[in-house]
Design an enzyme around this catalytic site. Sequence first.
Site, PDB file in Angstrom:
ATOM      1  N   GLU A  73       0.824  -1.211   0.000  1.00 56.65           N
ATOM      2  CA  GLU A  73       0.000   0.000   0.000  1.00 56.65           C
ATOM      3  C   GLU A  73       0.861   1.266   0.000  1.00 56.65           C
ATOM      4  O   GLU A  73       0.543   2.253  -0.669  1.00 56.65           O
ATOM      5  CB  GLU A  73      -0.927   0.006   1.228  1.00 56.65           C
ATOM      6  CG  GLU A  73      -2.030  -1.035   1.194  1.00 56.65           C
ATOM      7  CD  GLU A  73      -3.139  -0.690   0.220  1.00 56.65           C
ATOM      8  OE1 GLU A  73      -2.979  -1.017  -0.976  1.00 56.65           O
ATOM      9  OE2 GLU A  73      -4.148  -0.101   0.642  1.00 56.65           O
TER      10      GLU A  73
ATOM     11  N   THR B 129      -7.474  10.953  -7.863  1.00 53.41           N
ATOM     12  CA  THR B 129      -6.937  10.821  -6.505  1.00 53.41           C
ATOM     13  C   THR B 129      -6.320  12.121  -6.008  1.00 53.41           C
ATOM     14  O   THR B 129      -6.565  12.551  -4.882  1.00 53.41           O
ATOM     15  CB  THR B 129      -5.876   9.700  -6.462  1.00 53.41           C
ATOM     16  OG1 THR B 129      -6.456   8.547  -7.061  1.00 53.41           O
ATOM     17  CG2 THR B 129      -5.467   9.385  -5.039  1.00 53.41           C
TER      18      THR B 129
END
Lengths: 366, 366
Positions: free
Chosen positions: B180, B234
């Site tokens: 991540e 994003t």
Amino acid sequence: MAICCFPSPLKPITPATPLTNLKPKRPGILRCNFSLPTITTTEPEPVFTSVSCFAPATVANLGPGFDFLGCAVDGLGDFVSLRVDPSVHPGELSISNISGPKKLSKNPLYNCAGIAAIATMKMLNIRSVGLSLSLEKGLPLGSGLGSSAASAAAAAVAVNELFGRKLEVKDLVLAGLESEAKVSGYHADNIAPAIMGGFVLIRSYDPLELMSLQFPVEKDLIFVLVSPDFEAPTKKMRAALPAEIGMPHHVWNCSQAGAFVASVLKGDLVGLGKALSSDKIVEPKRAPLIPGMEGVKKAALEAGAFGCTISGAGPTAVAVVDSEERGVEIGERMVETFWKEGNLNAVASVKRLDRAGARLVGSVPR
Amino acid sequence: MAICCFPSPLKPITPATPLTNLKPKRPGILRCNFSLPTITTTEPEPVFTSVSCFAPATVANLGPGFDFLGCAVDGLGDFVSLRVDPSVHPGELSISNISGPKKLSKNPLYNCAGIAAIATMKMLNIRSVGLSLSLEKGLPLGSGLGSSAASAAAAAVAVNELFGRKLEVKDLVLAGLESEAKVSGYHADNIAPAIMGGFVLIRSYDPLELMSLQFPVEKDLIFVLVSPDFEAPTKKMRAALPAEIGMPHHVWNCSQAGAFVASVLKGDLVGLGKALSSDKIVEPKRAPLIPGMEGVKKAALEAGAFGCTISGAGPTAVAVVDSEERGVEIGERMVETFWKEGNLNAVASVKRLDRAGARLVGSVPR
């Protein structure tokens, strides 16, 4: 867990309306003249000649729970005695006696217990009976232990008990809030646990919604409360709060608040203590204003406390632990440190979680 | 409730290190070269020839739980198959196949599943066996449903299962975080629930501490997930976040986060939904960037959803309810509204809470 949900008839007042703005027409004895709703349609009759009620001290803020979490502490608090008094005009309230600090007014509109009692009488629609109230202060003023809330809670519950418990807990909190709003601001994080006991989360004010968070009954939760001989100036303590909070600190405190709630419900004392100690927003600003506080917290943790922070707006420091014996030792270290690092005398109390809240402790039947 | 507490060997990276900065020396097949700790002292042998694992979709943020709460959703997710492959150099990993979006790289260092698998191999000290990984993407990329976390979770669990479950959940989350951190930033609110299942609160990162919040097993919790055909940029979604938060909004969101946690533990779906809908900080800034989102939330609530918000950083909208039947109806209203108010096609899924997290779904013994 109880969830109380009802519309608030009150408009939040921040900061509190100065008491000097309140001009009662007949000082000393006052009619119920608040804007609270009348809950009972018919006026109830008293079921006792007199009652005596106790309401506990409360610890508000609880680290990351600033302004929305509070809990009640047993064995410290205020007593209110209330009696039917034919010499008082029907529908009115008189304060006959106050034992404790001399500076408290006997004028019901200037007194936390008086304001809450009158608000409760209004809700009950009391018009035919006059009442006399006597207040026994067990809590020092301005200590950060919910002194005003304890008086208000005991008074509201006393009126309700005298007339046969017609009101629900939510109504009593509203009556108590009427008092808090006038004395220390419209906040329920002391008055709600003072009335309900245990831990209470203030979910919203408009409408007022309260969540009772039950700490498991089979587990012990001990509070070490250390009050230094120091006046934490309320204005200064509030002025110290930051107006804006950076996103990282916001996320941190939010997550700690969540962890605190989970720890309470699970009875995880280590987790609860850790969350109590974790505030990165309010405590770091306020602790330096209380001489010795930062050292006291450190001393408490070193002595084995699971967590420690400022109770309410201070100056009392609160630590949590799982045994009274260890609580006494921790309290001694904290008192020593207030003296060494803050040059302040302090007294320690070791108390349990109060799970019951404000309650009847004596009554004389009619 | 499980509490995992251990020092994080990773330094938080925000924003994520651009993948273009990573220059593998031997593209396609890579040694374990991360700085993660080796957990096993002796190298374990594989107990299967091959395994297949599933990891669920996840909903992060959850309204006032921004950046520290997430939960897993059953029936949507990614599959990873992993096999011992003598043609792969011992201690190395190859990605043999990816079904799904063409833009995913087969270079393990550029692929979520690859990074997590290698990190897990490193923890297990795998030096004598080469592995081939096949990834079946069930989740669309950039949907706000934890697509990268699902791949990483399935891969980490697959490696651990292949070698006989030597690692604990906490280690697997760390391995997933490695992925991540490189793909979408060092945040655990997708990877932790993808691995652990249920609701997870990220209590801290340094050291990493996770709290599993158990929603009562006897109660149903249904998610309505509606994904519009829209790319939520994003960068724009993150740029929309306020840098500073006023104290009233901070206190509000903190209290709602506490109420959310209490509602999960109590199985109070109405309370959970209300808290989910209550965010005053992030959702109000992000929702206007997703065409139709504000109307979709309103439509969900009007159709009977207990609560609704943006899933992760969007564009998926998530609503909660207590029955699949009602979930289908609510989903239809939400899809209609995305079309009417946002001019976007959308698809709805009605799914249950995933309580198990990433898991073995098939294996071939040695």
